[in-house]
Scaffold this motif. Sequence first.
Motif, short mmCIF file in Angstrom:
data_model
loop_
_atom_site.label_atom_id
_atom_site.label_comp_id
_atom_site.label_asym_id
_atom_site.label_seq_id
_atom_site.Cartn_x
_atom_site.Cartn_y
_atom_site.Cartn_z
N LEU A 1 0.82 -1.21 0.00
CA LEU A 1 0.00 0.00 0.00
C LEU A 1 0.85 1.26 0.00
CD1 LEU A 1 -2.99 -0.91 2.34
CD2 LEU A 1 -2.95 -0.72 -0.16
N ALA A 2 2.03 1.19 0.63
CA ALA A 2 2.93 2.35 0.63
C ALA A 2 3.52 2.60 -0.75
CB ALA A 2 4.05 2.14 1.64
N LEU A 3 3.49 1.61 -1.63
CA LEU A 3 4.02 1.75 -2.99
C LEU A 3 3.06 2.47 -3.92
CD1 LEU A 3 5.39 -1.86 -3.58
CD2 LEU A 3 6.71 0.18 -3.06
N GLU A 4 1.79 2.46 -3.60
CA GLU A 4 0.75 2.92 -4.51
C GLU A 4 1.01 4.33 -5.02
OE1 GLU A 4 -4.08 2.83 -4.81
OE2 GLU A 4 -3.17 2.85 -2.83
N GLY A 5 0.83 4.51 -6.33
CA GLY A 5 0.92 5.83 -6.92
C GLY A 5 2.11 6.01 -7.83
N ASP A 6 2.34 7.29 -8.17
CA ASP A 6 3.37 7.66 -9.13
C ASP A 6 4.69 7.95 -8.43
OD1 ASP A 6 1.67 7.58 -11.39
OD2 ASP A 6 0.85 9.53 -10.83
N TRP A 7 5.79 7.51 -9.07
CA TRP A 7 7.13 7.72 -8.57
C TRP A 7 8.03 8.16 -9.72
CZ3 TRP A 7 7.87 7.26 -3.37
CH2 TRP A 7 6.92 6.54 -2.65
N VAL A 8 8.98 9.05 -9.43
CA VAL A 8 9.92 9.55 -10.43
C VAL A 8 11.34 9.14 -10.00
CG1 VAL A 8 10.87 11.62 -11.53
CG2 VAL A 8 8.44 11.53 -10.94
N PHE B 1 12.12 -3.46 -1.20
CA PHE B 1 11.69 -2.07 -1.22
C PHE B 1 11.56 -1.52 0.18
CE2 PHE B 1 7.53 -4.12 -0.88
CZ PHE B 1 6.84 -3.29 -0.04
N GLU B 2 11.77 -0.20 0.24
CA GLU B 2 11.60 0.53 1.49
C GLU B 2 11.04 1.90 1.15
OE1 GLU B 2 14.20 2.26 5.26
OE2 GLU B 2 15.21 1.15 3.67
N THR B 3 10.01 2.32 1.88
CA THR B 3 9.46 3.66 1.69
C THR B 3 9.70 4.45 2.96
OG1 THR B 3 7.27 2.94 2.42
CG2 THR B 3 7.69 2.95 0.04
N GLN B 4 10.12 5.70 2.76
CA GLN B 4 10.28 6.64 3.87
C GLN B 4 9.74 7.97 3.39
OE1 GLN B 4 14.49 6.48 4.84
NE2 GLN B 4 14.03 5.17 6.59
N GLY B 5 8.55 8.31 3.85
CA GLY B 5 7.93 9.55 3.41
C GLY B 5 7.67 9.52 1.92
N ASP B 6 8.24 10.47 1.20
CA ASP B 6 8.05 10.56 -0.24
C ASP B 6 9.18 9.92 -1.03
OD1 ASP B 6 5.66 11.83 0.06
OD2 ASP B 6 6.48 13.85 -0.16
N GLN B 7 9.92 8.99 -0.40
CA GLN B 7 11.02 8.33 -1.10
C GLN B 7 10.83 6.82 -1.09
OE1 GLN B 7 15.10 8.40 0.59
NE2 GLN B 7 15.71 9.15 -1.43
N LEU B 8 11.08 6.22 -2.24
CA LEU B 8 11.01 4.77 -2.43
C LEU B 8 12.38 4.28 -2.86
CD1 LEU B 8 9.61 1.99 -2.95
CD2 LEU B 8 9.01 2.88 -5.22
N ASP C 1 26.37 -7.14 -9.62
CA ASP C 1 24.99 -6.99 -10.08
C ASP C 1 24.15 -6.18 -9.11
OD1 ASP C 1 24.81 -8.94 -8.10
OD2 ASP C 1 23.22 -10.04 -9.12
N GLU C 2 24.78 -5.59 -8.11
CA GLU C 2 24.04 -4.79 -7.14
C GLU C 2 23.61 -3.48 -7.78
OE1 GLU C 2 27.32 -5.63 -6.55
OE2 GLU C 2 27.08 -7.31 -5.20
N VAL C 3 22.34 -3.17 -7.65
CA VAL C 3 21.83 -1.90 -8.15
C VAL C 3 20.66 -1.47 -7.25
CG1 VAL C 3 20.30 -2.99 -9.85
CG2 VAL C 3 21.02 -0.62 -10.18
N THR C 4 20.64 -0.18 -6.95
CA THR C 4 19.58 0.42 -6.14
C THR C 4 18.99 1.59 -6.89
OG1 THR C 4 20.66 -0.25 -4.07
CG2 THR C 4 19.06 1.54 -3.94
N TYR C 5 17.66 1.65 -6.91
CA TYR C 5 16.94 2.73 -7.58
C TYR C 5 16.27 3.57 -6.50
CZ TYR C 5 17.49 -0.42 -11.53
OH TYR C 5 18.02 -1.25 -12.48
N ILE C 6 16.45 4.88 -6.59
CA ILE C 6 15.81 5.82 -5.66
C ILE C 6 14.75 6.59 -6.43
CG2 ILE C 6 16.15 7.72 -4.04
CD1 ILE C 6 17.77 5.21 -3.32
N PHE C 7 13.51 6.53 -5.95
CA PHE C 7 12.38 7.23 -6.56
C PHE C 7 11.80 8.22 -5.55
CE2 PHE C 7 12.58 3.25 -8.85
CZ PHE C 7 12.25 3.58 -10.16
N ASN C 8 11.22 9.29 -6.06
CA ASN C 8 10.53 10.28 -5.23
C ASN C 8 9.13 10.51 -5.79
OD1 ASN C 8 12.70 10.95 -3.39
ND2 ASN C 8 13.69 11.89 -5.17
N ARG C 9 8.24 10.96 -4.92
CA ARG C 9 6.87 11.29 -5.37
C ARG C 9 6.89 12.63 -6.03
NH1 ARG C 9 2.92 7.70 -4.13
NH2 ARG C 9 3.29 6.49 -2.28
#
Length: 127
Positions: free
Chosen positions: A26-33, A99-106, A119-127
């Motif tokens: 549920l914390a993932l729901e919505g748009d992320w950039v 995945f981890e969500t903290q406020g407006d960051q995924l 092969d380690e890769v991390t993607y940082i998304f914001n609302r």
Amino acid sequence: MKFNLVAILLLFFISCSDDDRIIDDLALEGDWVLSNVICFCSFTEDVDFSLTTINFDPRRGMVTVDHESDYEFFRKSGEHFYGGQANRINFSDGAVFFFETQGDQLTLTFEDNPDIADDEVTYIFNR
């Protein structure tokens, strides 16, 4: 024998509901950039990560990925089914992300395969 199998499957489907989530999405729901990619790789200075957006729709179990650049980060453009447990997202091709969500960051971190170097890769998304 067939009746037992059908009864078990029916019981399984009846016991599942939207309130019994396997993945806490549920914390993932919505748009992320996309704002950053952390990996053992290099990018030119002109790479604009924000041209990659994702949208999680937990009701459908789908994530929609859109790239408006030549680079494809996270997944290919289009809709992808996902599942998982707790803080793990699984895709049909076998890719798994934590995945981890903290406020407006995924933060999405690819599950490392110990048999593959770097092969380690991390993607940082914001609302």
